[in-house]
Write an enzyme that holds these catalytic residues in place. Sequence first.
Site, short mmCIF file in Angstrom:
data_model
loop_
_atom_site.label_atom_id
_atom_site.label_comp_id
_atom_site.label_asym_id
_atom_site.label_seq_id
_atom_site.Cartn_x
_atom_site.Cartn_y
_atom_site.Cartn_z
N CYS A 288 39.97 40.67 34.96
CA CYS A 288 38.38 40.72 34.46
C CYS A 288 37.69 39.83 35.41
CB CYS A 288 37.80 40.14 33.02
SG CYS A 288 38.55 40.98 31.92
N HIS A 289 37.57 38.66 36.32
CA HIS A 289 36.92 38.36 37.21
C HIS A 289 37.58 37.09 37.92
CE1 HIS A 289 34.38 38.48 33.54
NE2 HIS A 289 33.24 39.21 33.88
N GLY A 290 39.40 37.90 38.15
CA GLY A 290 40.39 37.30 38.95
C GLY A 290 40.63 36.19 39.00
#
Lengths: 287, 184, 436
Positions: free
Chosen positions: B148-150
């Site tokens: 999703c956001h690494g």
Amino acid sequence: MTIRLGGILFGLGITGVLLLWSLLPGALNFAFPTKPDYYAFQEKNIAPEGGFSFDGPLGTWDTQQLQRGYQVYKEVCSACHSLKFVAFRNLQEIGYTEAEVRAEAASWEVPGIDPKDGSVVKRPGLPTDMFPSPYANEVEARAFNNNALPPDLTLITKARNDGVHYVYSLMQGYNEVDPEDQAKSPDFETPAGLYFNEYFYNINIAMPPQLLDGIVTYSDGTEATEEQMAQDITAFLTWAGEPTLIKRKQTGWFVIGFLLFATFFGFMSYKTVWAGKKKKKGDVELV
Amino acid sequence: MATTADNMNTEDGVRRRDWIHIAAVSFAGVGGASVLYPLVSQMAPTADVLAASTTDVDVSALEPGQSIKGVFRDQPLFVKRMTPEEIAEMQEVDLGGLRDAESLEQRLGEGNADILVQLGVCTHLGCVPLGAGEGEDKGEFDGYFCPCHGSHYDAAGRIRKGPAPTNLAVPEFAFQNENVIRIG
Amino acid sequence: MSFAWANSYEPKNPFMVWMDEKLPLPRLVYNAIGAGYPVPRNLNYMWNFGVLAGFFLVFQIVTGIILAMHYAANTDVAFGQIEHIMRNVNYGWLMKYAHANGASFFFMVIYLHIFRGFYYSSYKAPREMIWLLGVVIFLLMMATAFMGYVLPWGQMSFWGAKVITGLFGAIPFIGEPLQVWLVGGYAPNNSTLNRFFSLHFLLPFVILGAVILHVWALHIPGSSNPTGVEVKKESDTVPFHPYYTAKDGWFLGLVLTLFAFVVFFAPNALGHAENWIEANPLSTPALIVPEWYFYPFYAILRAFTGDLTIPFTGIVLIEAKLLGVIAMFGSILLWFFLPWLDKSPVRSGSYRPMFRIFFWIFVIDMAALFYLGGAKAEEPYIVMSQIATAWYFLHFLVILPIVSQIEVPKALPFSITEAVLGKDEPAAQTAAEPAE
């Protein structure tokens, strides 16, 4: 004006006559009734001597009794009757410890799924499971019970008029036919496969007598008479139907007490506000 | 004016009158406020949700390096048997350089050599990190990776890179016997 | 509108001054139910039920929204969801019982409010619009309550839904297709439950809108009063606040105490045991009756057991079923015409000796209908409900118009002030005029 009023009244009069005319058949029926004689059931239920512990606004649960009632349900009723809105975890409310509930739940078999192949299997119950139904579906239930459907017992004490006393009475209602009533309706007989029970609404019930003296052996040593078991199972089913019953009544006392005080102060405030606006004896309006 | 009658008993009546009004209004206020309690608490988890709080997992068939994905309190649960290499590597990590310092032993718990139990919920914004399934992207630290956001987690589920603030959560659990873990 | 002597809103707090310029909501409240609304000083306790009805409307909306958070409108689970609310939801049992009994209390309060209107002729000019809106509110309430009772999906829910939607089947030609359309099937099913849930959620807000219009319409002529003599001067009125806020407030406390008693100690007393049995489309309960607040109209519906024929010819004009439906709806729609059926210039029943006798006979008649609507459909109840039904219509259609023509009313007091204090000073008798 007079003509218009006359017209209205004439029209209303005609309507009234026609309406009354349509009510005539009922009146005739009343004058010449055709009501059959039939054997009537006991509408008045009996209550145990001294009542139940949860009766009245100050009632409480008798957890010993609830546990005995649970034993009766488990060993007798559950063969045919489900208790589908009650979970094993709820048994903690009637005095079992968490560990006892876990063990109790595991002593029941509930439908589950084999994690390996997905087939439907029976597994031991967990506290979060609901009480299992003795039958897979309604068709099976009827097939096993001479086409009668044993009702779910969760709400039975609420789903009948005067339900608590109804259950208590029904359990002890397998009496002899009253000879006087029998004489009044000579055609009356209990069909094969049914049982005479004077507290059941059509007199003949599909459930055989269950609470035979000594059918369970109470773990707390209480003597298992029919009357005792009827009381215990009624208490248990009352709890099952409404576990919040006692909490509700206790909350009620508090709320009503508070409201009475609030109403009293509200009333005094109202009296004070209106003092001088109401007419009193010998009052003189100073305008 | 009709209010004259009121004024007549103002001198000696004012205290008693005010007291009554304040009492009446306070009662109404307290009553109204206490009604809020059930209105608010009815949105809290219901009894059946609170009760469904334990999950049993059988780890007997779990080979080193494999993971089981389960469900705990409606959330994904990762149960993994770590390989000896992973264990050795994780034990060597310098705790001082971690955002959320936790040793492998702390994460495994006492008397537990290799079964890592954690919630598959990224601590950033709640996505399910990859890495527990065969062939999934394990991220730069060969553990878990949240797409999703690494966020990158290591093999012990510790946050190493990316926006997530803490390590993957370890729920309370206990061994029922050698093979069965009860979570919750 | 207001009377010339009404207090006017003068905010002192700078924020309230600013607010009054931008959005004069406090001013609106002040003039509607605050010190800015002059109300006759002689209102008796029968005038408390309007505010109480407003309270119960809000109460039902609040508890209803909460129940909707935990309910699911699906025939497979609806009954179980009620048990979920009763057992698992925090204070769910309280919300469920408060909402179910709240509906009963709402209707109790509304019936008293309506009968206040009957006795004091609150429907007469210049207050016809208030009355008409009130009848609309009552009809909306009936629809809302009916659909709400279906939601628990118990036996009475199902069979009530079936019987009441069956009424529409009596309408000639379009009846059957209309019934199928209303239900979304041939018997109440999942579609029915879903649309009833949707409408049950919507209608209370429609009622709220109608109530706002009702109160707005009330503020144009101002409140009526037990003498029926209009307000003439300042000494006839008191400001709503604090006089009637205090009176309504303590009376609300009293009614809530009674309400709490029912909710906590007898929550099922006003309901039916059968509704704790899950709906079964294949088995009818021995006695299908609606909730108690529909009994009078249900009694009227059931009173018609014979077709309406042209006497001695056997030609059927209207079948019994349709006749019952017409009579039931007609019995309420009749109220729309009340302002024009009763043309007596005197409002209050207290000054109308003949009307008063018939009013109390009508109260007895309604009490009988209340009893008969819940009774079994067998003799002697059928013939009794027929007599009571006939009297109901006679009262409105024949007795009221005739009485208002031939009655000699008692002398009215000159003013409200005189009615309260026993005298009014002569100077004012010529001076004061109503402001509007």
